[in-house]
Design an enzyme around this catalytic site. Structure first.
Site, PDB file in Angstrom:
ATOM      1  CB  ILE A   1       1.923  -3.916   3.619  1.00 35.93           C
ATOM      2  CG1 ILE A   1       2.277  -4.918   2.516  1.00 35.93           C
ATOM      3  CG2 ILE A   1       1.553  -4.682   4.906  1.00 35.93           C
ATOM      4  CD1 ILE A   1       3.141  -6.070   2.977  1.00 35.93           C
ATOM      5  CG  HIS A   2      -3.694  -0.553   4.192  1.00 38.09           C
ATOM      6  ND1 HIS A   2      -4.850  -0.681   4.916  1.00 38.09           N
ATOM      7  CD2 HIS A   2      -3.901  -1.205   3.045  1.00 38.09           C
ATOM      8  CE1 HIS A   2      -5.717  -1.371   4.203  1.00 38.09           C
ATOM      9  NE2 HIS A   2      -5.178  -1.701   3.073  1.00 38.09           N
TER      10      HIS A   2
END
Lengths: 89, 542
Positions: free
Chosen positions: A19-20
């Site tokens: 989850i950037h």
């Protein structure tokens, strides 16, 4: 306290970068449109889905198991919208 | 003249004048303040003004660059609107009685630190976005001094201690000749931008650039060697001009070869395949004319994660690779974890000497569960197109037989479960231990292809640890023993009707191409960016 029928969603992150910033941003954007409290749990830590830094700090990586918990008056709607959004990734 | 040797992050060479951009436009005002209310009001209106600016930039970027670039500004805007971030700034003003400027910088630093400690490199790299956002707010707090911009008709080399996304948006990207910065990594914005624009870029860690020293000076950036030269003398400039000319000419000549075969003047054909460590590499390889993927490093699906990939996930990625290749062969190397390749999802016992321990095929035998899942995924993908299986770290005939038995068992399992798959896969091995090279005549009877992994073969043959910097001088990669082993393996392969390729770094070494082709090598599998230079070399051979 977790209620008995709280809406929950479990998902294993498939994205290479975890989850950037971008997926976190999308999650915040969508979550903020609901009144319910939406909590993200992963590796024993918790984040508020309406707060970008709160999510980023979790450092969620590919292969991590995340749990989303929806709690509030519009939780059904929030559940449907957000799970569809994540599932589409 | 000042010269630095940094880390090359994007290939090419360029000469131009420096446009330096400072990361901090003004040092923050002295700390103690009296009117807290006024300071908070100042902070809030600057935050709002900066957010408004970012919204405009988002719209602008969306139009000119597309969603992926525009999203950077959306994230910046969300950072500014983040409750925790804003609360912390206000808290600093109230508790520390510091100026809004100091509060912004302090909070930005704390939040960058949190991201740096998150355990994910992608997220740690976003620290640069926080400082970019902080600088934007500071500009507003300091009365919105406008940032200096280069004149629009001038081409520049952008130099900054840290190149932020906003910097590269202040002017037209076609003005950029090259990038130099002293902080960053290969996953950060600077590198991605440089590679997508195809301009040279270098990171020079530890160097602090200042406006007085370099602004407007002539500069040479060599993104192939990592050399950066400010204020070059006339000799350097002439040299650079020559190199630029030849680099451009070389690039043009190479691109003409993309669709031509790698064939010597006397008609010997060598197949040129590419090594790939991700689906993106497959795209790059195809764009550069690869005739197949000779080494699909399946480890990437296991790296940087805590849980194991499922059979479905693996089958899905392999199938995607097969489909991208559209009929060209895909050689999947089975899991090669151990030694220098480690991942959280496969915990390993501590070993005194892991390079000689449980790794490659040996680990797959120890963890048969992992091996079975991977083999089943490969057989499922084989339904979509030509796939071969290649086993790493083989030393004996019995290991090959055991691995082949696992493939048969995987196939039987899929059959039983009625899962669509194909058994039409070729089986091959890596020749990367001296043992395998020496008995390659025996091994050849068991498989349909060999691929020589020169990196390990060199370290085992010369008894030199390739991770050991001190021993580098003893690591003669052109040692006659290595070349003789390679020639012997090729002879033994051909005697048994087996094809032989090289997938290690020696295959990409231009100074060995002639000898390898003379020895009868059938195929070379290379990192994508070496495909065209090697092809050019082969086409020049007699």
């Amino acid at each position: 306290m977790e209620r008995l029928f709280m809406r929950k969603f479990e998902y294993v992150i498939k994205n290479d970068a975890g989850i950037h910033a971008r997926p976190a941003g999308e999650l915040v954007k969508t979550s903020s449109t609901f009144k319910s409290k939406i909590t993200l749990q992963c590796n024993g830590k918790e984040a508020d889905c309406k707060k970008l830094f709160s999510i980023l700090k979790m450092g969620i990586k590919k292969g991590d198991l995340i749990t989303l918990i929806f709690d509030g008056e519009d939780e059904e709607e929030a559940f449907t919208t957000i799970t569809a959004q994540i599932g589409a990734q | 003249m000042t010269e630095y040797i940094g880390i090359p992050i994007s290939e090419g060479i360029t000469l131009g004048s420096v446009f330096f951009m400072a990361n901090t436009e003004a040092s923050p005002v002295a700390s103690h303040i009296d009117d807290i209310e006024k300071e908070i009001h100042k902070l809030n209106s600057s935050l709002d003004a900066a957010a408004g600016e970012l919204n405009e930039l988002y719209e602008k970027a969306l139009e000119s660059e597309g969603e992926s670039v525009a999203d950077i500004f959306m994230i910046h805007c969300m950072m500014l609107q983040d409750d925790d971030f804003r609360t912390r700034m206000v808290e600093l003003i109230v508790k520390e009685r510091c100026s809004a400027q100091v509060a912004v910088l302090q909070a930005a630093q704390e939040f960058s630190q949190d991201l740096a400690e998150s355990g994910s490199n992608y997220i740690a790299d976003r620290g640069v976005d926080i400082s970019d956002v902080a600088q934007r707010v500071l500009r507003h707090l300091n009365g919105n001094q406008s940032v200096k911009q280069p004149s629009p008709d001038k081409k520049i080399i952008l130099v900054a201690n840290e190149i932020t996304p906003s910097m590269t948006f202040l002017f037209d990207r076609s003005q950029l000749l090259g990038l130099v910065c002293s902080r960053g990594s290969s996953t950060n914005h600077t590198s991605i931008l440089a590679r997508s624009l195809g301009i040279p870029a270098v990171i020079t860690p530890g160097i602090t650039y200042t406006e007085d020293d370099i602004q407007g000076k002539l500069c040479i950036v060599n993104g192939s060697t990592g050399a950066v030269c400010f204020d070059p003398d006339i000799d350097k400039v002439q040299n650079a001009e020559k190199e630029i000319f030849f680099f451009k000419k070389r690039q043009k000549d190479l691109r003409r070869l993309i669709h031509l075969p790698a064939i010597t003047k006397s008609g010997t054909k060598v197949l040129l395949y590419a090594n790939a460590g991700s689906l993106k590499d497959v795209d790059e390889a195809l764009a550069l004319g690869a005739e197949g993927i000779g080494l699909f490093r399946s480890e990437f699906l296991y790296m940087g994660r805590n849980t194991l990939p499922s059979e479905d996930e693996l089958a899905d990625v392999y199938t995607k690779a097969v489909k991208k290749l559209d009929g060209k062969p895909l050689v999947i190397r089975t899991l090669d974890i151990g030694a220098d390749k480690q991942t959280d999802c496969i915990p390993l016992e501590h070993e005194e000497n892991p390079a000689l321990g449980i790794r490659g095929l040996r680990l797959c035998f120890e963890r048969q569960d992992l091996f079975d899942v991977q083999l089943k995924a490969i057989l499922r993908a084989a339904k979509a197109g030509p796939v071969s299986i290649m086993f790493p770290m083989v030393c004996s005939v019995s290991e090959i037989r055991r691995a082949k038995a696992s493939v048969l068992a995987a196939s039987a399992d899929l059959e039983k479960q009625d899962v669509p798959h194909s058994n039409r896969v070729d089986i091959g091995i890596m020749i990367e231990t001296p043992a395998a090279a020496i008995i390659s005549d025996l091994l050849a009877k068991e498989v349909s292809f060999f691929s020589i992994g020169t990196n390990d073969l060199i370290q085992f043959t010369l008894a030199v640890d390739r991770q050991n910097q001190a021993a580098t001088a003893y690591c003669d990669t052109h040692h006659e023993s290595i070349l003789r082993l390679i020639e012997m393996v090729i002879r033994n392969a051909h005697a048994a009707g087996v094809t032989c390729s090289i997938c290690g770094e020696l295959g990409a070494d231009l100074s060995l191409t002639e000898r390898l082709v003379q020895s009868g090598i059938d195929k070379l599998s290379l990192v994508p960016n070496r495909l065209l230079p090697i092809k050019q070399k082969i086409r020049e051979l007699e």
